[in-house]
Design a protein around this motif. Structure first.
Motif, mmCIF file in Angstrom:
data_model
loop_
_atom_site.group_PDB
_atom_site.id
_atom_site.type_symbol
_atom_site.label_atom_id
_atom_site.label_comp_id
_atom_site.label_asym_id
_atom_site.label_seq_id
_atom_site.Cartn_x
_atom_site.Cartn_y
_atom_site.Cartn_z
ATOM 1 N N ALA A 1 27.945 46.950 26.257
ATOM 2 C CA ALA A 1 28.520 46.496 25.870
ATOM 3 C C ALA A 1 28.535 46.638 27.633
ATOM 4 C CB ALA A 1 29.530 47.139 25.353
ATOM 5 N N ARG A 2 29.537 45.454 28.454
ATOM 6 C CA ARG A 2 29.902 45.615 29.358
ATOM 7 C C ARG A 2 31.228 45.076 30.127
ATOM 8 N NH1 ARG A 2 25.970 42.182 33.214
ATOM 9 N NH2 ARG A 2 24.448 44.140 32.637
ATOM 10 N N VAL A 3 31.214 45.928 30.996
ATOM 11 C CA VAL A 3 33.032 45.266 31.634
ATOM 12 C C VAL A 3 33.388 46.003 32.863
ATOM 13 C CG1 VAL A 3 35.696 45.993 31.439
ATOM 14 C CG2 VAL A 3 34.744 45.942 29.474
ATOM 15 N N GLU A 4 33.370 44.437 33.448
ATOM 16 C CA GLU A 4 32.904 43.953 34.852
ATOM 17 C C GLU A 4 34.484 43.413 34.820
ATOM 18 O OE1 GLU A 4 30.202 42.136 36.562
ATOM 19 O OE2 GLU A 4 30.411 42.177 38.844
ATOM 20 N N ILE A 5 34.937 44.312 36.565
ATOM 21 C CA ILE A 5 36.225 43.823 37.363
ATOM 22 C C ILE A 5 35.927 42.914 38.829
ATOM 23 C CG2 ILE A 5 37.940 44.773 35.586
ATOM 24 C CD1 ILE A 5 38.488 47.263 37.460
ATOM 25 N N GLY A 6 36.692 42.846 39.417
ATOM 26 C CA GLY A 6 36.092 42.451 40.964
ATOM 27 C C GLY A 6 37.397 41.643 41.632
ATOM 28 N N VAL A 7 36.888 41.412 42.665
ATOM 29 C CA VAL A 7 37.724 41.117 43.640
ATOM 30 C C VAL A 7 36.482 39.962 44.634
ATOM 31 C CG1 VAL A 7 37.681 43.132 44.962
ATOM 32 C CG2 VAL A 7 39.585 40.988 44.708
ATOM 33 N N GLY A 8 37.307 39.503 45.143
ATOM 34 C CA GLY A 8 36.503 37.717 45.955
ATOM 35 C C GLY A 8 38.182 37.786 46.869
ATOM 36 N N TYR A 9 37.187 37.931 48.357
ATOM 37 C CA TYR A 9 38.489 36.970 49.470
ATOM 38 C C TYR A 9 37.510 36.263 50.130
ATOM 39 C CZ TYR A 9 41.244 37.487 53.238
ATOM 40 O OH TYR A 9 42.019 37.130 54.878
ATOM 41 N N THR A 10 37.499 35.129 50.988
ATOM 42 C CA THR A 10 37.333 33.898 51.049
ATOM 43 C C THR A 10 37.415 34.211 52.375
ATOM 44 O OG1 THR A 10 37.877 32.418 49.565
ATOM 45 C CG2 THR A 10 37.436 31.399 51.845
#
Lengths: 408, 230
Positions: A364-373
């Motif tokens: 099982a995997r949980v991933e959280i992230g953020v992206g900035y252009t």
């Protein structure tokens, strides 16, 4: 089964990123932010480059083969499309990537006999029709850094080597990064993911449809988990997909595939291997819903590999694997978004000498992230993921990664 | 004059801010007399619209098809007459999203204008801009819906769709009213000009392509000025 990595490739790809991507910051007005066309639009050149650096992954949760960690790699690719006429196009994508060297990832010809574009025939190393993720695995199409488990996690199934009994298979639980079995190839190699997003299969594809209802079918030499350029077992795969978009905010798709999985060398390794079909079969459901700043995607893939039943305790039933994930992306503004994905990969149970167990360790995997252009065509991402596995030496792993992407 | 090799840099009167307005007002050369018009033709070139940026990114790997487009230029006065900045009441303009294209591809407006972005397609769009002049993100919305943005600073705003990477458009926000977007034949006309010498600039696809001094005589009338996009 997989090529070893020449280290100069890594350096070369890094140099490409440095020169094309980040070097562009200093001379922003000179770098392209859209594909480049030549010859009146008949030749198109597009490209992308990415660099990812993440924490060490001693549990091998994020590896795509024995030497390649998807959280520590650089990649650069160019796509070239030559369109002699409106109904004929030649396409290729050449990619340099850590762990894979320089690979012609895609090369195919496209014929569009109808003026309205509702029918296309493609032949060569073609885009996969099954599911959704394999066609959006480019870094900028993935809101996070990790891939869904079903498209990346290495199981202990191999097409070129098989266990003689259930105990040998169970011994490899949670060990998909380096698998060794006695029947077939004697070399220890990585297992295969449920669906290989990193390589494309070779064959013919027909697509027909309208913007609301679309269908595609492909006839290829490899299978979902083991795409090939040259057939290794005289068996072919038939895959199909249908997508329905009742309203723009919602799309639902269904996919299916069946093809010969076990390689010819395995089938001739022992004289007592029953003459039967040893196929990979898969069905998939996927959906996408969006509104305003929200994008919600989900996918469910049920897959099975049929192995030859050899010694006691025999592996009689196909080895099942089910992957499901839900992914959400929320745009916080023109430059910023946040995203998360919850993901599970579960395996069917087999009977060994010591009792029943899943043939590979559930993950099982949980991933959280953020992206900035930073600017058009230049995106930076950061993410954290937690992985859990009910087998293997390392049962839990928390990983962090950052990624920079440039594309035009 | 701006360097011609600088794409996406705002031309001088678009550069924005109080400084630009005062500078331009002070540099005006127009005098009292009969009004004139600067008109002519810009020899445009066709632009190939790239639909499929990457082989795998399109749905099912299949792209849409679109012939090369003749994209308009914007002709404007780099130095405007005195009084040019006395703008009329706030206006409204529309940039449609149709057939996965922004229509028009180039919109020229004055400061204070509100632009509506209706979606006329069967698919979702997500209009956004990262431009310093005006950054915004309208989110995803479907056919029949529209969202608006007001532009309060002069400059160039490049507009994109977050879902369809081949969609792009320009909004040029002027602090004065002396500009014109070329028609399909490349024709333009900038009218109601007091006699004087003006620097006329031609902007096309993110770049100032040419500037030239054009004089409107004391008696007014039409002055021809032709340009070519190289």
């Amino acid at each position: 089964m997989h090529r070893r990595v020449p280290r100069p490739t890594v350096v070369a790809v890094a140099a490409v990123i440095a020169s094309i991507g980040f070097g562009g910051i200093a001379q922003a007005q000179f770098w392209p932010d859209r594909p480049i066309t030549f010859a009146g639009g008949r030749v198109l050149l597009a490209g992308d480059a990415s660099g990812t650096f993440g924490s060490d992954d001693p549990g091998w949760f994020t590896y795509t083969d024995y030497e390649t960690d998807s959280l520590r790699r650089v990649r650069a690719g160019v796509t070239i499309e030559v369109r002699p006429s409106r109904r004929l196009a030649f396409l290729t994508e050449i990619r340099a990537e850590t762990g894979a060297g320089v690979v012609p990832y895609a090369w195919y010809v496209r014929v569009s006999p109808l003026k309205n574009g509702w029918l296309d025939v493609q032949a060569g190393r073609i885009p996969p029709v099954f599911g959704t993720y394999a066609r959006r695995s480019y870094p900028q199409d993935n809101p996070l850094i990790g891939d869904p488990l079903g498209y990346q996690y290495l199981t202990s199934a191999r097409p070129d080597a098989v266990p003689a009994n259930a105990d040998q298979l169970l011994k490899m639980r949670g060990h998909g990064w380096l698998v060794k079995y006695p029947v077939g190839s004697a070399v220890a190699e990585p297992g295969v993911p449920v669906v290989a997003a990193g390589r494309w299969d070779t064959g013919v594809e027909v697509r027909v449809g309208t913007p609301r209802l679309e269908g595609a079918a492909a006839y290829t030499v490899g299978t979902l988990s083991y795409p090939l350029v040259r057939d290794d077992n005289h068996g072919k795969q038939l895959a199909g997909r249908i997508v329905w978009r009742p309203v723009p905010a919602f799309a639902i798709g269904a996919s299916a595939a069946q093809g010969a999985f076990i390689s010819h060398d395995v089938l001739t390794a022992r004289s007592d291997i029953p003459d039967a079909r040893y196929d990979e079969r898969a069905v998939g459901l996927d959906g996408e819903a969006s509104w305003g700043r929200w994008l919600l995607r989900g996918e469910l893939v049920a897959n099975s590999w049929k192995l030859p039943p050899l010694d006691q305790p025999r592996i009689t039933d196909p080895l099942g694997a089910v992957n499901g994930y839900v992914e959400v992306k929320i745009r916080m503004g023109p430059r910023l978004y946040v995203a998360a994905r919850g993901d599970q990969l579960r395996f069917s149970t087999i009977q060994g000498t010591a009792g029943a167990a899943t043939w590979d360790a559930n993950v099982a995997r949980v991933e959280i992230g953020v992206g900035y252009t930073l600017r058009r065509g230049l995106l930076v991402k950061a993410s954290m993921m937690n992985n859990w596995r009910d087998g293997g030496r390392i049962r839990q792993s928390r990983l962090a990664a950052a990624q920079a992407l440039f594309w035009f | 004059m701006l360097p011609r090799s600088a794409p996406h840099r705002p031309p001088a009167p678009l550069a924005g801010g109080l400084f630009g307005v005062l500078l331009l007002a002070a540099s005006a050369h127009g005098t009292a007399g009969a009004e004139g018009i600067i008109r002519g033709v810009v020899d445009l070139r066709r632009i190939q619209v790239t639909i499929e940026a990457r082989a795998a990114s399109a749905a099912m790997g299949i792209p849409s098809r679109r012939p090369a487009e003749l994209r308009p230029a914007v002709v404007y006065l780099d130095t405007a007459p005195r009084g040019a900045f006395e703008l009329e009441e706030a206006a409204r303009a529309t940039m449609d999203q149709r057939d996965q294209t922004f229509v028009p591809h180039v919109l020229a407006i004055t400061v204070g204008t509100t632009v509506d972005f209706p979606n006329s397609d069967l698919v979702f769009h997500n209009v956004f801009s990262l431009s310093k002049t005006r950054s915004f993100d309208l989110g995803r919305y479907s056919r029949g819906h529209s969202k608006s943005v007001r532009f309060d600073s002069p400059g160039v705003v490049q507009v994109f769709c977050d879902i369809h990477s081949h969609m792009s458009a320009y909004i040029l926000v002027f602090a004065h009213r002396y500009f014109a977007v070329t028609d399909a034949a490349g024709r333009y006309a900038i009218g109601r000009l007091p006699p004087g010498s003006y620097t006329v600039a031609v902007w096309h696809e993110g770049e100032v392509r040419e500037t030239r001094v054009v004089t409107v005589p004391e008696g007014g009338g039409a002055v021809e000025a032709a340009f070519a996009i190289r």
